[in-house]
Design an enzyme around this catalytic site. Sequence first.
Site, PDB file in Angstrom:
ATOM      1  N   LYS A  17      24.384  60.690  90.154  1.00  0.00           N
ATOM      2  CA  LYS A  17      24.639  59.424  89.465  1.00  0.00           C
ATOM      3  C   LYS A  17      25.696  58.610  90.208  1.00  0.00           C
ATOM      4  CE  LYS A  17      27.282  58.815  85.834  1.00  0.00           C
ATOM      5  NZ  LYS A  17      27.888  58.860  84.487  1.00  0.00           N
ATOM      6  N   ASP A  77      22.938  56.959  83.179  1.00  0.00           N
ATOM      7  CA  ASP A  77      24.007  57.503  82.345  1.00  0.00           C
ATOM      8  C   ASP A  77      23.493  57.648  80.911  1.00  0.00           C
ATOM      9  OD1 ASP A  77      23.900  54.918  81.373  1.00  0.00           O
ATOM     10  OD2 ASP A  77      26.037  54.501  81.623  1.00  0.00           O
TER      11      ASP A  77
END
Length: 214
Positions: free
Chosen positions: A124, A142
Amino acid sequence: MARQLDYHTLREIFRRFHAAEPEPKGELEHVNAYTLVVAVALSAQATDAGVNKATRALFQVADTPERMLELGEEGLTEHIKTIGLYRQKAKNVIKLSRILVEQYGGEVPNSRAALQSLPGVGRKTANVVLNMWWHHPAQAVDTHIFRVGNRSGIAPGKDVDAVERAIEDNVPVDFQQHAHHWLILHGRYHCKARKPLCGTCLIRDLCQFEDKTL
């Protein structure tokens, strides 16, 4: 989990997002690629606002890996002790700074594999840096994107990797660059976890979420 929306519906959803905010921006403050890496690494299990409050003073004295190493782990800890998991994060930032100096000449690499090899940098974080700094159409999933993707049918998936693939595979290519920012902001300010603001939602009529609020 909602079913995957069709191409034409997705195109209309992102057309509306674009009309409302043509150039969405990430909310983590940074001055270069290095400070962006640090800010994103610090943001794990923390709010962007909390990270920004800590890094404003930090980045004035340590905006390169060399200067961060001069500050040292103890000095860094003093700056970020208001952020959750700050001790481990301080260790990671010092380690990644040393690697950047010793292996990359102090420059942040622009490949996902190289970024993910740095301590405290996962997929991420790497995708955020690739997208925000080098403008790659990378999708950093997320909790907000995971929620919005599954509620709405924009990008349903059982885990973050599946949602990431669903965005890459189904969102029209001309909206890929800003897709994750639109979805993060939509999840943060409209499609909230506990009390989604469905009554004022831009895409209420296209969303598959069954428990819409008034």
